[in-house]
Motif scaffolding. Structure first.
Motif, PDB file in Angstrom:
ATOM      1  N   PHE A  56     -23.486 -26.240 -45.410  1.00  0.00           N
ATOM      2  CA  PHE A  56     -22.268 -25.652 -44.857  1.00  0.00           C
ATOM      3  C   PHE A  56     -21.642 -26.654 -43.892  1.00  0.00           C
ATOM      4  O   PHE A  56     -22.346 -27.266 -43.087  1.00  0.00           O
ATOM      5  CB  PHE A  56     -22.566 -24.333 -44.129  1.00  0.00           C
ATOM      6  CG  PHE A  56     -22.814 -23.180 -45.059  1.00  0.00           C
ATOM      7  CD1 PHE A  56     -21.763 -22.403 -45.523  1.00  0.00           C
ATOM      8  CD2 PHE A  56     -24.099 -22.879 -45.481  1.00  0.00           C
ATOM      9  CE1 PHE A  56     -21.982 -21.347 -46.382  1.00  0.00           C
ATOM     10  CE2 PHE A  56     -24.335 -21.820 -46.342  1.00  0.00           C
ATOM     11  CZ  PHE A  56     -23.275 -21.047 -46.796  1.00  0.00           C
ATOM     12  N   ALA A  57     -20.325 -26.801 -43.954  1.00  0.00           N
ATOM     13  CA  ALA A  57     -19.618 -27.738 -43.080  1.00  0.00           C
ATOM     14  C   ALA A  57     -19.153 -27.064 -41.800  1.00  0.00           C
ATOM     15  O   ALA A  57     -18.750 -27.737 -40.861  1.00  0.00           O
ATOM     16  CB  ALA A  57     -18.428 -28.336 -43.823  1.00  0.00           C
ATOM     17  N   SER A  58     -19.219 -25.740 -41.755  1.00  0.00           N
ATOM     18  CA  SER A  58     -18.712 -24.996 -40.612  1.00  0.00           C
ATOM     19  C   SER A  58     -19.714 -23.921 -40.213  1.00  0.00           C
ATOM     20  O   SER A  58     -20.203 -23.172 -41.064  1.00  0.00           O
ATOM     21  CB  SER A  58     -17.380 -24.349 -40.991  1.00  0.00           C
ATOM     22  OG  SER A  58     -17.098 -23.234 -40.212  1.00  0.00           O
ATOM     23  N   LEU A  59     -19.993 -23.836 -38.917  1.00  0.00           N
ATOM     24  CA  LEU A  59     -20.903 -22.802 -38.424  1.00  0.00           C
ATOM     25  C   LEU A  59     -20.318 -21.413 -38.664  1.00  0.00           C
ATOM     26  O   LEU A  59     -21.038 -20.479 -39.022  1.00  0.00           O
ATOM     27  CB  LEU A  59     -21.202 -23.013 -36.944  1.00  0.00           C
ATOM     28  CG  LEU A  59     -22.133 -21.985 -36.298  1.00  0.00           C
ATOM     29  CD1 LEU A  59     -23.491 -21.968 -36.991  1.00  0.00           C
ATOM     30  CD2 LEU A  59     -22.287 -22.264 -34.812  1.00  0.00           C
ATOM     31  N   GLY A  60     -19.007 -21.285 -38.496  1.00  0.00           N
ATOM     32  CA  GLY A  60     -18.358 -19.984 -38.720  1.00  0.00           C
ATOM     33  C   GLY A  60     -18.496 -19.506 -40.158  1.00  0.00           C
ATOM     34  O   GLY A  60     -18.815 -18.344 -40.404  1.00  0.00           O
ATOM     35  N   THR A  61     -18.270 -20.405 -41.105  1.00  0.00           N
ATOM     36  CA  THR A  61     -18.412 -20.048 -42.519  1.00  0.00           C
ATOM     37  C   THR A  61     -19.862 -19.696 -42.831  1.00  0.00           C
ATOM     38  O   THR A  61     -20.146 -18.735 -43.535  1.00  0.00           O
ATOM     39  CB  THR A  61     -17.934 -21.198 -43.420  1.00  0.00           C
ATOM     40  OG1 THR A  61     -16.569 -21.484 -43.110  1.00  0.00           O
ATOM     41  CG2 THR A  61     -18.067 -20.845 -44.891  1.00  0.00           C
ATOM     42  N   ARG A  75     -35.254 -25.300 -35.503  1.00  0.00           N
ATOM     43  CA  ARG A  75     -33.975 -26.005 -35.488  1.00  0.00           C
ATOM     44  C   ARG A  75     -32.869 -25.059 -35.035  1.00  0.00           C
ATOM     45  O   ARG A  75     -32.879 -23.875 -35.378  1.00  0.00           O
ATOM     46  CB  ARG A  75     -33.615 -26.502 -36.887  1.00  0.00           C
ATOM     47  CG  ARG A  75     -34.471 -27.613 -37.394  1.00  0.00           C
ATOM     48  CD  ARG A  75     -33.995 -28.047 -38.768  1.00  0.00           C
ATOM     49  NE  ARG A  75     -35.015 -28.882 -39.372  1.00  0.00           N
ATOM     50  CZ  ARG A  75     -35.181 -29.049 -40.660  1.00  0.00           C
ATOM     51  NH1 ARG A  75     -34.369 -28.456 -41.507  1.00  0.00           N
ATOM     52  NH2 ARG A  75     -36.126 -29.816 -41.118  1.00  0.00           N
ATOM     53  N   PRO A  76     -31.881 -25.580 -34.320  1.00  0.00           N
ATOM     54  CA  PRO A  76     -30.740 -24.746 -33.947  1.00  0.00           C
ATOM     55  C   PRO A  76     -30.011 -24.237 -35.191  1.00  0.00           C
ATOM     56  O   PRO A  76     -30.016 -24.896 -36.240  1.00  0.00           O
ATOM     57  CB  PRO A  76     -29.836 -25.694 -33.151  1.00  0.00           C
ATOM     58  CG  PRO A  76     -30.712 -26.840 -32.749  1.00  0.00           C
ATOM     59  CD  PRO A  76     -31.798 -26.935 -33.773  1.00  0.00           C
ATOM     60  N   VAL A  77     -29.393 -23.082 -35.079  1.00  0.00           N
ATOM     61  CA  VAL A  77     -28.687 -22.474 -36.211  1.00  0.00           C
ATOM     62  C   VAL A  77     -27.633 -23.425 -36.761  1.00  0.00           C
ATOM     63  O   VAL A  77     -27.467 -23.538 -37.981  1.00  0.00           O
ATOM     64  CB  VAL A  77     -28.064 -21.114 -35.807  1.00  0.00           C
ATOM     65  CG1 VAL A  77     -27.179 -20.566 -36.908  1.00  0.00           C
ATOM     66  CG2 VAL A  77     -29.163 -20.117 -35.455  1.00  0.00           C
ATOM     67  N   THR A  78     -26.943 -24.139 -35.899  1.00  0.00           N
ATOM     68  CA  THR A  78     -25.928 -25.095 -36.352  1.00  0.00           C
ATOM     69  C   THR A  78     -26.550 -26.160 -37.241  1.00  0.00           C
ATOM     70  O   THR A  78     -26.002 -26.505 -38.296  1.00  0.00           O
ATOM     71  CB  THR A  78     -25.226 -25.761 -35.150  1.00  0.00           C
ATOM     72  OG1 THR A  78     -24.667 -24.747 -34.333  1.00  0.00           O
ATOM     73  CG2 THR A  78     -24.139 -26.705 -35.602  1.00  0.00           C
ATOM     74  N   GLN A  79     -27.706 -26.672 -36.857  1.00  0.00           N
ATOM     75  CA  GLN A  79     -28.380 -27.694 -37.662  1.00  0.00           C
ATOM     76  C   GLN A  79     -28.819 -27.123 -39.005  1.00  0.00           C
ATOM     77  O   GLN A  79     -28.707 -27.786 -40.037  1.00  0.00           O
ATOM     78  CB  GLN A  79     -29.591 -28.267 -36.905  1.00  0.00           C
ATOM     79  CG  GLN A  79     -30.267 -29.415 -37.627  1.00  0.00           C
ATOM     80  CD  GLN A  79     -29.354 -30.612 -37.801  1.00  0.00           C
ATOM     81  OE1 GLN A  79     -28.729 -31.055 -36.847  1.00  0.00           O
ATOM     82  NE2 GLN A  79     -29.273 -31.133 -39.018  1.00  0.00           N
ATOM     83  N   VAL A  80     -29.311 -25.905 -38.998  1.00  0.00           N
ATOM     84  CA  VAL A  80     -29.706 -25.255 -40.257  1.00  0.00           C
ATOM     85  C   VAL A  80     -28.494 -25.136 -41.171  1.00  0.00           C
ATOM     86  O   VAL A  80     -28.579 -25.420 -42.380  1.00  0.00           O
ATOM     87  CB  VAL A  80     -30.343 -23.870 -39.993  1.00  0.00           C
ATOM     88  CG1 VAL A  80     -30.519 -23.087 -41.282  1.00  0.00           C
ATOM     89  CG2 VAL A  80     -31.681 -24.031 -39.280  1.00  0.00           C
ATOM     90  N   ALA A  81     -27.359 -24.734 -40.622  1.00  0.00           N
ATOM     91  CA  ALA A  81     -26.134 -24.607 -41.420  1.00  0.00           C
ATOM     92  C   ALA A  81     -25.798 -25.935 -42.081  1.00  0.00           C
ATOM     93  O   ALA A  81     -25.505 -25.979 -43.285  1.00  0.00           O
ATOM     94  CB  ALA A  81     -24.977 -24.135 -40.552  1.00  0.00           C
TER      95      ALA A  81
END
Length: 145
Positions: A88-93, A77-83
């Motif tokens: 987590f609501a934000s990829l940066g956080t 899974r893409p890192v964003t999807q894992v987040a």
């Protein structure tokens, strides 16, 4: 057999922590968790830290990162999807928190991870995120080797 006040408090805190473990990917607020433990939100935060050694927020962050580590190891899974999957609501956080706890970015972690045929319970225990310490926080070496 009646419980001592400390045993009662510990059981209530375990119930709240179990709730956090079950619902780690959902938005959780201190008021809801405190109600599980039958405490006010401010008292809950203090007692949780006394019992478990970290704040409820930090505990939840570590749990989310721990689950993210498993997803990064076991899926593509893409890192964003894992987040998002771990709450987590934000990829940066997510990236900032992951890096602070693990010591590398989620992408770097995924690249460094080797496929290991070991039961997942052992992998989870070995790779559980630990609190990082700075050089000034480390205890002096006793010199006995």
């Amino acid at each position: 057999m009646a419980l001592s006040p400390q045993e009662d408090t510990n059981r209530r805190m375990l119930r709240a922590r179990d709730e956090m473990d079950r619902r780690y990917a959902e938005p959780l607020d201190l008021v809801a968790l405190a109600s599980v433990a039958h405490l006010s939100p401010s008292r809950f935060g203090r007692v949780f830290k006394d019992v478990f050694g970290e704040t409820p927020h930090r505990y939840l962050q570590r749990r989310r990162v721990e689950r993210a580590m498993a997803l990064l190891r076991q899926t593509d899974r893409p890192v964003t999807q894992v987040a998002w999957d771990v709450g987590f609501a934000s990829l940066g956080t997510f990236s900032r928190t992951f890096s602070a706890i693990v010591g590398c970015s989620p992408s770097e972690f995924r690249q460094q991870t080797e496929v290991v045929h070991v039961p997942t319970c052992f992998v989870a225990a070995w790779t559980r995120p630990r609190e990082r310490t700075t050089v000034s926080e480390k205890q002096p070496d006793s010199g006995a080797d």
